[in-house]
Design an enzyme around this catalytic site. Structure first.
Site, PDB file in Angstrom:
ATOM      1  CB  THR A  47      32.383  48.776  14.736  1.00 24.74           C
ATOM      2  OG1 THR A  47      32.983  49.989  15.517  1.00 24.74           O
ATOM      3  CG2 THR A  47      30.999  49.431  13.872  1.00 24.74           C
ATOM      4  CE1 TYR A 110      20.934  60.141  20.699  1.00 21.27           C
ATOM      5  CE2 TYR A 110      21.572  60.500  23.203  1.00 21.27           C
ATOM      6  CZ  TYR A 110      20.732  60.646  21.673  1.00 21.27           C
ATOM      7  OH  TYR A 110      19.802  61.284  22.008  1.00 21.27           O
ATOM      8  CE1 TYR A 136      37.475  52.498  15.706  1.00 22.11           C
ATOM      9  CE2 TYR A 136      35.882  51.523  16.923  1.00 22.11           C
ATOM     10  CZ  TYR A 136      36.416  51.916  15.501  1.00 22.11           C
ATOM     11  OH  TYR A 136      35.314  51.861  14.465  1.00 22.11           O
ATOM     12  NE  ARG A 141      31.187  52.012  12.197  1.00 25.30           N
ATOM     13  CZ  ARG A 141      29.849  51.767  11.561  1.00 25.30           C
ATOM     14  NH1 ARG A 141      28.727  51.643  12.467  1.00 25.30           N
ATOM     15  NH2 ARG A 141      30.456  50.766   9.817  1.00 25.30           N
ATOM     16  CE  LYS A 164      39.127  49.765  13.505  1.00 24.19           C
ATOM     17  NZ  LYS A 164      38.663  49.167  14.479  1.00 24.19           N
ATOM     18  CB  ILE A 210      41.915  47.823  13.734  1.00 26.32           C
ATOM     19  CG1 ILE A 210      42.903  47.316  14.755  1.00 26.32           C
ATOM     20  CG2 ILE A 210      41.074  46.523  14.184  1.00 26.32           C
ATOM     21  CD1 ILE A 210      42.873  48.072  16.148  1.00 26.32           C
TER      22      ILE A 210
END
Length: 298
Positions: A47, A110, A136, A141, A164, A210
């Site tokens: 990202t 999405y 992740y 997000r 993560k 991270i």
């Protein structure tokens, strides 16, 4: 106990840009700075690397360059997130071909798959390519949350070696540490995706971070990690106190705009960022300046 494949400070590298293109010379400088500071790994095209805004060709080229420049000195995780499973498989195949140590795969964004869909997605990738995968989870997000139970089911796959976790939920990491086979003995790495709560995450069973902050202050982040590994909570708190303003300031605008401003101020790259993101607002810059001084990154 098995040493985790991915642990310690792993920097989520920014992708420097100049005149609309990836600035390869700046990228090399930034990566060498991370290696010199003692980080244990880097993420290329996560990202923070603006993977959502760069072309596929740019993404592949950055990952290949990162592996080449790192030359085995640190582990390289290739960002391989996409909304479609077939595209993720293609990205992971490329990562394996160029020699990345693993792939960081965000939950599909999405389209908001169910838990059954998420499990099938990650298992399909893990079956298709023999490369270590770090899950992740960043629901803020992506619009979907990888549940603890689904994570536990996925951890049973030999190619899925960690997560993560960017939820900043300490109860969550405690549950995973207690209930996922391999989380307590190192086979399945619990890695924080939130700098501000990294200290707490390790206390609850995490093995690394991270990090966005380590783009700007890698030595301080490595010192914090070393204090935690040594069980020196007083030193860890001291480093966290120095870093907390920077942790927060780097997210006062859309990331990675603040990180790019900070690195530009250090003379390491430009502030340039790819639309739809824009450079950091002027009112945020003095806050960042002060936070950098507090963290010793100036």
């Amino acid at each position: 106990m098995t040493a985790p494949l991915f642990k310690g400070v792993i920097t989520a590298l920014i992708t420097p840009l100049r005149d609309g293109k990836v600035d390869e010379a700046a990228f090399d400088r930034l990566l060498e700075r991370q290696i010199a500071a003692g980080v244990e790994g880097v993420v290329a095209m996560g990202t923070t690397g603006e993977s959502a805004s760069l072309t596929t060709a740019e993404r592949l080229a950055v990952i290949e360059r990162c592996v080449s420049v790192a030359a085995g000195r640190v582990r390289v995780l290739a960002g391989a997130g996409a909304a479609a499973t077939d595209k993720v498989i293609d990205l992971v195949r490329h990562a394996k071909t160029v020699g990345a140590d693993g792939a960081l795969i965000v939950t599909p964004y999405y389209n908001r798959p169910s838990q059954a869909g998420l499990q099938a997605h990650f298992e399909a990738v893990a079956e298709a390519v023999q490369l270590p995968i770090v899950l992740y989870n960043v629901p803020g997000r992506t619009g979907c949350d990888l549940s603890n139970e689904t994570t536990a089911a996925l951890a049973a796959h030999p190619n899925i070696v960690g997560i993560k976790d960017a939820t900043a939920d300490m109860a969550r990491v405690s549950w995973m540490h207690a209930n996922i086979p391999g989380a307590a003995d190192g086979r399945f790495a619990l890695i924080s995706g939130d700098d501000s709560s990294f200290l707490g995450y390790v206390a609850h069973g995490g093995v690394g971070v991270i990090s966005v902050t380590s783009n700007v202050a890698p030595e301080a982040m490595v010192a914090l990690q070393k204090a935690l590994t040594a069980g020196d909570l007083a030193s860890a708190r001291s480093w966290q106190d120095r870093l907390i303003s920077l942790h927060k300031a780097l997210f006062l605008d859309n990331s990675p705009s603040p990180a790019k401003y900070a690195l530009a101020k250090l003379g390491l790259c430009t502030e340039e960022i790819r639309l739809p993101l824009v450079v950091t607002r002027d009112e945020v810059k003095p806050i960042l300046d002060a936070a950098m001084v507090a963290a010793g990154a100036h």
